[in-house]
Scaffold this active site. Structure first.
Site, PDB file in Angstrom:
ATOM      1  N   CYS A   2       0.419  -1.189   0.339  1.00 38.80           N
ATOM      2  CA  CYS A   2       0.110   0.209  -0.483  1.00 38.80           C
ATOM      3  C   CYS A   2       0.914   1.421  -0.004  1.00 38.80           C
ATOM      4  O   CYS A   2       2.297   0.955  -0.085  1.00 38.80           O
ATOM      5  CB  CYS A   2      -0.829   0.335   1.431  1.00 38.80           C
ATOM      6  SG  CYS A   2      -2.013  -1.225   1.143  1.00 38.80           S
ATOM      7  N   ARG A  27       1.117   1.896  -6.043  1.00 35.27           N
ATOM      8  CA  ARG A  27       1.486   1.121  -4.972  1.00 35.27           C
ATOM      9  C   ARG A  27       0.296   0.524  -4.669  1.00 35.27           C
ATOM     10  O   ARG A  27       0.173  -0.855  -4.068  1.00 35.27           O
ATOM     11  CB  ARG A  27       2.068   1.393  -3.425  1.00 35.27           C
ATOM     12  CG  ARG A  27       3.096   2.551  -3.699  1.00 35.27           C
ATOM     13  CD  ARG A  27       3.752   3.492  -2.798  1.00 35.27           C
ATOM     14  NE  ARG A  27       4.345   1.474  -2.014  1.00 35.27           N
ATOM     15  CZ  ARG A  27       5.539   1.797  -1.485  1.00 35.27           C
ATOM     16  NH1 ARG A  27       6.119   1.662  -2.380  1.00 35.27           N
ATOM     17  NH2 ARG A  27       5.708   0.697  -0.437  1.00 35.27           N
ATOM     18  N   TRP A  75      -3.469  -1.698  -1.108  1.00 37.08           N
ATOM     19  CA  TRP A  75      -3.626  -3.152  -2.237  1.00 37.08           C
ATOM     20  C   TRP A  75      -3.969  -4.450  -1.299  1.00 37.08           C
ATOM     21  O   TRP A  75      -3.312  -4.603   0.068  1.00 37.08           O
ATOM     22  CB  TRP A  75      -2.209  -3.647  -2.801  1.00 37.08           C
ATOM     23  CG  TRP A  75      -2.762  -4.481  -3.513  1.00 37.08           C
ATOM     24  CD1 TRP A  75      -2.495  -3.948  -5.162  1.00 37.08           C
ATOM     25  CD2 TRP A  75      -2.114  -5.954  -3.588  1.00 37.08           C
ATOM     26  NE1 TRP A  75      -2.275  -5.409  -6.047  1.00 37.08           N
ATOM     27  CE2 TRP A  75      -2.096  -6.600  -4.477  1.00 37.08           C
ATOM     28  CE3 TRP A  75      -1.870  -7.225  -2.323  1.00 37.08           C
ATOM     29  CZ2 TRP A  75      -2.268  -7.604  -4.908  1.00 37.08           C
ATOM     30  CZ3 TRP A  75      -1.707  -7.430  -2.689  1.00 37.08           C
ATOM     31  CH2 TRP A  75      -2.083  -8.788  -3.590  1.00 37.08           C
ATOM     32  N   ASN A  99       1.383  -0.140   5.664  1.00 36.96           N
ATOM     33  CA  ASN A  99       1.574  -1.078   4.512  1.00 36.96           C
ATOM     34  C   ASN A  99       3.105  -2.016   4.402  1.00 36.96           C
ATOM     35  O   ASN A  99       3.635  -2.273   5.625  1.00 36.96           O
ATOM     36  CB  ASN A  99       2.218  -0.062   3.984  1.00 36.96           C
ATOM     37  CG  ASN A  99       3.641  -0.896   2.537  1.00 36.96           C
ATOM     38  OD1 ASN A  99       2.798  -1.777   2.110  1.00 36.96           O
ATOM     39  ND2 ASN A  99       5.016  -0.433   1.939  1.00 36.96           N
ATOM     40  N   GLY A 100       1.917  -3.514   4.627  1.00 36.97           N
ATOM     41  CA  GLY A 100       3.079  -4.761   4.869  1.00 36.97           C
ATOM     42  C   GLY A 100       1.781  -5.659   5.067  1.00 36.97           C
ATOM     43  O   GLY A 100       0.511  -5.989   5.670  1.00 36.97           O
ATOM     44  N   GLU A 467       9.312 -11.836 -21.133  1.00 38.34           N
ATOM     45  CA  GLU A 467       9.305 -10.161 -20.200  1.00 38.34           C
ATOM     46  C   GLU A 467       8.143 -10.229 -21.409  1.00 38.34           C
ATOM     47  O   GLU A 467       7.220  -9.303 -21.418  1.00 38.34           O
ATOM     48  CB  GLU A 467      10.526  -9.284 -20.860  1.00 38.34           C
ATOM     49  CG  GLU A 467      10.416  -8.433 -20.236  1.00 38.34           C
ATOM     50  CD  GLU A 467       9.111  -7.523 -18.822  1.00 38.34           C
ATOM     51  OE1 GLU A 467       9.031  -6.550 -19.119  1.00 38.34           O
ATOM     52  OE2 GLU A 467       9.757  -8.527 -18.137  1.00 38.34           O
ATOM     53  N   LYS A 471       4.530  -8.039 -20.524  1.00 32.92           N
ATOM     54  CA  LYS A 471       3.789  -6.799 -20.755  1.00 32.92           C
ATOM     55  C   LYS A 471       2.374  -6.957 -21.575  1.00 32.92           C
ATOM     56  O   LYS A 471       1.991  -6.411 -20.501  1.00 32.92           O
ATOM     57  CB  LYS A 471       4.667  -6.037 -21.223  1.00 32.92           C
ATOM     58  CG  LYS A 471       6.205  -5.771 -21.451  1.00 32.92           C
ATOM     59  CD  LYS A 471       6.185  -4.639 -19.883  1.00 32.92           C
ATOM     60  CE  LYS A 471       6.376  -4.600 -18.489  1.00 32.92           C
ATOM     61  NZ  LYS A 471       6.997  -5.546 -17.950  1.00 32.92           N
ATOM     62  N   GLU A 474      -0.154  -8.390 -18.571  1.00 36.21           N
ATOM     63  CA  GLU A 474      -0.350  -7.593 -17.506  1.00 36.21           C
ATOM     64  C   GLU A 474      -0.537  -6.552 -17.713  1.00 36.21           C
ATOM     65  O   GLU A 474      -1.805  -5.687 -16.740  1.00 36.21           O
ATOM     66  CB  GLU A 474       1.021  -6.987 -16.671  1.00 36.21           C
ATOM     67  CG  GLU A 474       1.966  -6.024 -16.855  1.00 36.21           C
ATOM     68  CD  GLU A 474       3.721  -6.383 -15.696  1.00 36.21           C
ATOM     69  OE1 GLU A 474       2.596  -6.018 -15.221  1.00 36.21           O
ATOM     70  OE2 GLU A 474       4.275  -6.017 -16.233  1.00 36.21           O
ATOM     71  N   HIS A 490       5.533 -30.630 -27.657  1.00 33.81           N
ATOM     72  CA  HIS A 490       5.016 -31.725 -26.090  1.00 33.81           C
ATOM     73  C   HIS A 490       3.555 -31.305 -25.444  1.00 33.81           C
ATOM     74  O   HIS A 490       3.727 -32.015 -24.322  1.00 33.81           O
ATOM     75  CB  HIS A 490       5.882 -32.301 -25.618  1.00 33.81           C
ATOM     76  CG  HIS A 490       7.522 -31.933 -26.710  1.00 33.81           C
ATOM     77  ND1 HIS A 490       7.488 -32.931 -26.605  1.00 33.81           N
ATOM     78  CD2 HIS A 490       8.416 -31.449 -26.580  1.00 33.81           C
ATOM     79  CE1 HIS A 490       8.875 -33.253 -27.507  1.00 33.81           C
ATOM     80  NE2 HIS A 490       9.776 -31.864 -27.303  1.00 33.81           N
ATOM     81  N   LYS A 586       3.064  -1.964  -8.228  1.00 33.90           N
ATOM     82  CA  LYS A 586       4.358  -1.552  -8.274  1.00 33.90           C
ATOM     83  C   LYS A 586       5.583  -2.093  -7.440  1.00 33.90           C
ATOM     84  O   LYS A 586       5.845  -2.571  -8.154  1.00 33.90           O
ATOM     85  CB  LYS A 586       4.778   0.114  -8.457  1.00 33.90           C
ATOM     86  CG  LYS A 586       6.113   0.439  -8.988  1.00 33.90           C
ATOM     87  CD  LYS A 586       6.175   0.240 -10.405  1.00 33.90           C
ATOM     88  CE  LYS A 586       7.070   0.293 -11.191  1.00 33.90           C
ATOM     89  NZ  LYS A 586       7.855  -0.153 -12.317  1.00 33.90           N
TER      90      LYS A 586
HETATM   91  C1  AGP Z   1       6.577  -5.919 -14.077  1.00 27.76           C
HETATM   92  O1  AGP Z   1       6.276  -5.148 -14.715  1.00 27.76           O
HETATM   93  C2  AGP Z   1       6.060  -6.130 -12.672  1.00 27.76           C
HETATM   94  N1  AGP Z   1       5.493  -4.893 -12.315  1.00 27.76           N
HETATM   95  C3  AGP Z   1       6.620  -6.579 -12.037  1.00 27.76           C
HETATM   96  O2  AGP Z   1       6.568  -7.957 -12.444  1.00 27.76           O
HETATM   97  C4  AGP Z   1       8.158  -6.533 -11.283  1.00 27.76           C
HETATM   98  O3  AGP Z   1       9.041  -6.892 -12.191  1.00 27.76           O
HETATM   99  C5  AGP Z   1       8.259  -7.486 -10.246  1.00 27.76           C
HETATM  100  O4  AGP Z   1       6.780  -7.180  -8.954  1.00 27.76           O
HETATM  101  C6  AGP Z   1       9.744  -6.902  -9.068  1.00 27.76           C
HETATM  102  O5  AGP Z   1       9.195  -5.836  -8.529  1.00 27.76           O
HETATM  103  P1  AGP Z   1      11.004  -5.683  -8.196  1.00 27.76           P
HETATM  104  O6  AGP Z   1      11.668  -5.500  -9.914  1.00 27.76           O
HETATM  105  O7  AGP Z   1      10.487  -3.939  -7.838  1.00 27.76           O
HETATM  106  O8  AGP Z   1      11.616  -5.978  -7.476  1.00 27.76           O
END
Ligand code: AGP
Length: 591
Positions: A2, A27, A75, A99-100, A467, A471, A474, A490, A586
């Site tokens: 959060c 966040r 979150w 937050n946590g 990757e 992208k 997400e 397979h 994030k």
């Molecule tokens: C990627 O677009 C995502 N936001 C997520 O997979 C991210 O890469 C992952 O949570 C790792 O975050 P970090 O690089 O801040 O550790």
């Protein structure tokens, strides 16, 4: 994960609190709330959804005449996203935002219920408020210090006591900074939340309790006053704004050439031993999400070019599995935020085993940056869009440099100077790709109604596919999977249907023909092929985009941006909230 922010000063708290929440929305953004205080009255206003909905609600409220407040954007971890579970939570004289995750909340709650404490929400946070309140006898610092000894897990708390005209905060594992203003002070999960008001801040270490008034900041460790250094942030207000771009994601992709060239030139012109890992026989690259996929490119480059045995490990598995270490193992942690809980735990595990650790990180004030034995800063600037782009690309570039430097030291790279020169011009090739962004816009429009897709590649191309697939997933919510091209037949090839988009990444000379034959296998089952390659001689099955052919070290850096743009434009044509995709955040500060 959060976002929390707090204000005490001579002005009304609403504006800085709401401004702060808007900057922290990346966040978590399923619900939010504020608490403000006047004399012994606490006013709490909460809302589900985005900060704008909370802002609307506040406009219709008669507000206390206050100069002190805390706020939160959520979150959800404990209890669904509704107004009851939204923060702040008040128990007795204590009102907090958090937050946590409090891992022993259930046990603590059972004990407190026996003391006739009534809980309204399903949250661990309300339990923490009750624990602090149970130790409160007029001395806030004592109550907080005593309470955190009972709490297991991670936390950053912003706290107000009904009968105290002060703002309090404490953290353990979750990020929290103290903003130092003129006749006003702040707490925040991230400097971006308060950069509009001050660039001066203090970093809080675990279990340090801070007490703020409008013109004073006291920091305590075990109830003893301690000195804290005031730092100055490099972040600018512009950095935290998207300028003329429609989304932060597009802004951050378009920033890639300049940022990449600046960081590459810095490290290429004065090579540092940080990049030489030749003394290690084994490397564990540990990370989550896109950072892990950058690590998978790194694994391929370090094995192929520098002949170092590498393992790319998902941190949430690595932290709990049996890991066989030996003296010649280096653990590389990769993280944009430097606050990802699983990656932090993996780092601490390596430290407990006496291993060397090297962090590749963006946020220089983060836990991983501060705790790793060595750290390489990628200098991507603040990355606001939840989907990482520029930070991922700079993480890959750091692995290019580690592989190049180590190959040189081991006498395995005869063309070192030539490749360094190429590295100093890599942005030229990248700009060409970004200049073609309308081509990828066209692909995005084509994919408008395709809710399934596959990415196939071999070797380093497979890592790039992971990757590209993430992208697309997400930000556009397309169900997409990346596969080692040879693996498809397979089983998974049974999912290929007419016109299903299949992206093929083909840049590795040694195996391109093999990947091409896999492309023909899926095309013969009516898939629609989108090829990203550095070889113009390859057949254009449906769509082909040719990137410049450069050395293996830097080739992955050119192969990913087309996929970043395709993900972006597919989401844009669907009108989705690209910077804040549903269910994501994030930085994942909980496990
Ligand atoms: C990627 O677009 C995502 N936001 C997520 O997979 C991210 O890469 C992952 O949570 C790792 O975050 P970090 O690089 O801040 O550790």
């Amino acid at each position: 994960m959060c976002g929390i922010v707090g204000y005490i000063g001579n002005n009304k708290p609403i504006e800085p609190l709401i401004e702060g929440l808007k900057k922290l929305e990346y966040r978590g953004y399923d619900s939010s709330g504020i608490a403000i205080k006047e004399k012994n009255n606490i006013q709490i206003i909460k809302s589900t959804g985005r900060i704008v909905e909370l802002e609307e609600k506040i406009k219709n409220e008669k507000l206390l005449n206050s100069n002190l407040g805390i706020a939160h954007t959520r979150w959800a971890t404990h209890g669904e996203a509704n107004e009851i579970n939204a923060h702040p939570h008040k128990v007795g004289k204590v009102t907090i935002v958090h937050n946590g995750i409090i891992e022993n909340a259930r046990d603590l709650k059972n004990k407190l219920v026996n003391d006739n404490i009534v809980f309204r929400s399903e949250t661990d946070t309300e339990v923490a408020a009750a624990v602090i309140n149970s130790f409160y006898n007029g001395d806030p610092v004592h109550a907080i210090t005593r309470a955190i000894k009972e709490l297991k897990g991670s936390f950053a708390f912003g706290i107000i006591f009904e009968d105290q005209d002060k703002l309090y905060a404490v953290r353990k594992d979750s990020p929290l900074i103290v903003g130092v203003g003129k006749k006003e002070n702040y707490i925040a999960s991230d400097i971006a939340a308060i950069i509009k008001y001050t660039d001066k801040y203090m970093l809080l270490n675990d279990n340090e309790v801070v007490e703020l008034t409008s013109d004073n900041i006291n920091v305590y460790k075990d109830e003893e006053l301690i000195e804290k250094k005031i730092e100055t942030s490099q972040l600018t207000i512009e950095d935290a704004n998207k300028g003329s771009y429609k989304h932060f994601m597009l802004k951050e992709i378009m920033e890639e050439p300049a940022l990449l060239q600046r960081t590459l030139n810095k490290y290429l012109s004065n090579p540092s031993d940080l990049f030489d890992v030749s003394k290690y026989e084994k490397i564990h690259i540990v990370a989550c999400g896109s950072a892990l996929y950058a690590g998978m490119v790194g694994k391929s480059l370090l094995e192929e070019k520098a002949n170092v045995k590498c393992y790319a490990e998902c941190a949430s598995e690595y932290r709990y599995k049996k890991v066989i270490y030996d003296r010649k193992t280096l653990v590389i942690l990769v993280s944009q935020s430097g606050e990802t809980a699983d990656t932090i735990a993996a780092m601490r595990k390596a430290h407990e085993e006496g291993m060397d650790t090297l962090a590749i990180v963006n946020v220089t004030t983060s836990t991983i940056a501060r705790e790793a034995k060595k750290a390489i800063f990628i200098e991507a600037g603040p990355e606001i869009a939840v989907a990482t782009t520029k930070a991922y690309l700079l993480q890959v570039a750091m692995f290019s440099l580690i592989a190049l430097t180590t190959a040189k030291v081991k006498g395995l790279e005869k063309k070192y100077d030539e490749i360094v020169e190429e590295g100093k011009n890599i942005s030229t090739y990248l700009n060409k790709i970004l200049d073609d962004k309308d081509i990828f816009k066209g692909v995005g429009e084509e994919l408008k109604d395709s809710m399934d897709a596959f990415f196939i590649g071999r070797g380093v191309d497979y890592a790039i596919c992971e990757e590209g697939s993430l992208k697309l997933k997400e930000v556009s919510y397309t169900h997409s999977d990346a596969y080692q091209a040879g693996e498809l037949k397979h089983g998974t090839i049974s999912l290929i249907e007419k016109d299903m988009p299949v992206f093929a990444v083909i840049t590795d000379d040694n195996i391109k023909d093999k990947t091409e034959s896999n492309v023909i296998e899926v095309e013969s089952r009516a898939a629609k092929i989108y090829t990203i390659t550095n070889d113009d001689s390859l057949k254009n099955h449906h769509f082909k985009y040719v990137i410049d052919k450069v050395s293996d070290y830097f080739q992955p850096i050119l192969a990913v941006p087309p996929l970043q743009l395709i993900g972006y434009y597919t989401a844009d044509v669907r009108g989705l909230d690209i910077d804040k995709p549903r269910n994501l955040a994030k930085s994942v500060t909980v496990e």
